[in-house]
Design a protein around this motif. Structure first.
Motif, PDB file in Angstrom:
ATOM      1  N   LYS A 166     -15.656  12.605 -14.810  1.00 39.56           N
ATOM      2  CA  LYS A 166     -14.541  11.807 -15.333  1.00 39.56           C
ATOM      3  C   LYS A 166     -14.422  10.471 -14.611  1.00 39.56           C
ATOM      4  N   PHE A 167     -13.730   9.563 -15.269  1.00 34.64           N
ATOM      5  CA  PHE A 167     -13.320   8.320 -14.624  1.00 34.64           C
ATOM      6  C   PHE A 167     -12.167   8.657 -13.697  1.00 34.64           C
ATOM      7  N   VAL A 168     -12.070   7.937 -12.591  1.00 32.88           N
ATOM      8  CA  VAL A 168     -10.987   8.155 -11.640  1.00 32.88           C
ATOM      9  C   VAL A 168     -10.296   6.822 -11.401  1.00 32.88           C
ATOM     10  N   LEU A 169      -8.994   6.809 -11.625  1.00 34.02           N
ATOM     11  CA  LEU A 169      -8.178   5.627 -11.367  1.00 34.02           C
ATOM     12  C   LEU A 169      -7.323   5.923 -10.139  1.00 34.02           C
ATOM     13  N   ILE A 170      -7.588   5.218  -9.049  1.00 34.53           N
ATOM     14  CA  ILE A 170      -6.814   5.400  -7.824  1.00 34.53           C
ATOM     15  C   ILE A 170      -5.823   4.246  -7.719  1.00 34.53           C
ATOM     16  N   ASP A 171      -4.553   4.611  -7.581  1.00 32.17           N
ATOM     17  CA  ASP A 171      -3.476   3.644  -7.429  1.00 32.17           C
ATOM     18  C   ASP A 171      -2.949   3.735  -6.003  1.00 32.17           C
ATOM     19  N   PHE A 172      -3.096   2.656  -5.242  1.00 32.57           N
ATOM     20  CA  PHE A 172      -2.540   2.570  -3.900  1.00 32.57           C
ATOM     21  C   PHE A 172      -1.107   2.086  -4.061  1.00 32.57           C
ATOM     22  N   TRP A 173      -0.144   2.856  -3.574  1.00 31.85           N
ATOM     23  CA  TRP A 173       1.254   2.554  -3.849  1.00 31.85           C
ATOM     24  C   TRP A 173       2.143   2.994  -2.691  1.00 31.85           C
ATOM     25  N   ALA A 174       3.429   2.627  -2.785  1.00 30.87           N
ATOM     26  CA  ALA A 174       4.439   3.060  -1.822  1.00 30.87           C
ATOM     27  C   ALA A 174       5.788   3.154  -2.522  1.00 30.87           C
ATOM     28  N   THR A 175       6.653   4.002  -1.983  1.00 34.01           N
ATOM     29  CA  THR A 175       7.963   4.221  -2.591  1.00 34.01           C
ATOM     30  C   THR A 175       8.873   3.005  -2.495  1.00 34.01           C
ATOM     31  N   TRP A 176       8.649   2.133  -1.520  1.00 35.38           N
ATOM     32  CA  TRP A 176       9.485   0.943  -1.317  1.00 35.38           C
ATOM     33  C   TRP A 176       9.029  -0.248  -2.157  1.00 35.38           C
ATOM     34  N   ILE A 182     -12.983   4.004 -11.236  1.00 32.02           N
ATOM     35  CA  ILE A 182     -14.327   4.435 -10.874  1.00 32.02           C
ATOM     36  C   ILE A 182     -14.924   5.219 -12.037  1.00 32.02           C
ATOM     37  N   ASP A 183     -16.173   4.910 -12.391  1.00 33.66           N
ATOM     38  CA  ASP A 183     -16.814   5.641 -13.486  1.00 33.66           C
ATOM     39  C   ASP A 183     -17.343   6.996 -12.988  1.00 33.66           C
ATOM     40  N   PRO A 184     -17.783   7.865 -13.904  1.00 30.25           N
ATOM     41  CA  PRO A 184     -18.244   9.194 -13.489  1.00 30.25           C
ATOM     42  C   PRO A 184     -19.444   9.177 -12.528  1.00 30.25           C
ATOM     43  N   ASP A 185     -20.145   8.051 -12.438  1.00 25.21           N
ATOM     44  CA  ASP A 185     -21.264   7.934 -11.497  1.00 25.21           C
ATOM     45  C   ASP A 185     -20.820   7.406 -10.133  1.00 25.21           C
ATOM     46  N   GLY A 186     -19.509   7.149  -9.979  1.00 26.30           N
ATOM     47  CA  GLY A 186     -18.983   6.695  -8.697  1.00 26.30           C
ATOM     48  C   GLY A 186     -19.002   5.191  -8.494  1.00 26.30           C
ATOM     49  N   ILE A 187     -19.191   4.423  -9.563  1.00 30.53           N
ATOM     50  CA  ILE A 187     -19.237   2.966  -9.480  1.00 30.53           C
ATOM     51  C   ILE A 187     -17.882   2.383  -9.896  1.00 30.53           C
TER      52      ILE A 187
END
Length: 164
Positions: free
Chosen positions: A51-61, A131-136
């Protein structure tokens, strides 16, 4: 003189739109993504295989981070068979668990040591990498940046280009 002023305005407008997308992190576009390092999952552990992976860097503030949550929820629903959305905060577990609205309906984790943040040199949030399923890494940046927003259409095009 009038033509000269019109020319100056046109050149200014063109140069404004020709500027590159501003990033508040090290660019790793079209490169192998670093390993996802998580101290603790606050949700189930996602199955990211194929699968594609979407990582969101976030904070509650972070106001813009909170504003992005409903969109991230919708991406998780819309692309549920092809995409895993992960919210990653460097805040303590108790602080993230206190966050109630808007409700996060995607995977959530913490890393109080900011290992992935430091690897990517994240200096501003929200910051996302797709990130695509190949990790790119196929998309990166501030998801609400005018002219460079992360949208459903952008995600669909990234997926479509990968499947060709």
């Amino acid at each position: 003189m009038k033509n000269f002023i019109v020319l100056l305005i046109a050149l200014f407008t063109i140069s404004t739109y020709a500027q590159e997308k501003e990033l508040w992190a090290k660019s790793i576009l079209n490169e192998k993504a670093p390993e996802l390092v998580v101290e603790k999952w606050l949700s189930d552990i996602p199955d990211t295989e194929g699968k594609f992976v979407l990582i969101d860097f976030w904070a509650t503030w972070c106001g813009p981070c909170i504003k992005a949550i409903p969109e991230l929820n919708s991406y998780q629903k819309e692309f549920k068979d092809k995409l895993v959305v992960i919210g990653l905060s460097d805040e303590p577990e108790a602080k993230v668990k206190k966050h109630k609205r808007p409700k996060i309906e995607y995977y959530s984790a913490i890393d109080t040591q900011s290992r992935l943040n430091n690897t990517l040199e994240v200096r501003g949030i929200p910051h996302c990498i797709l990130i695509d399923p190949d990790g790119i890494v196929r998309w990166e940046g501030y998801p609400l940046l005018t002219g460079y927003e992360l949208t459903s259409d952008v995600i669909a095009k990234v997926i479509e280009n990968y499947e060709k």
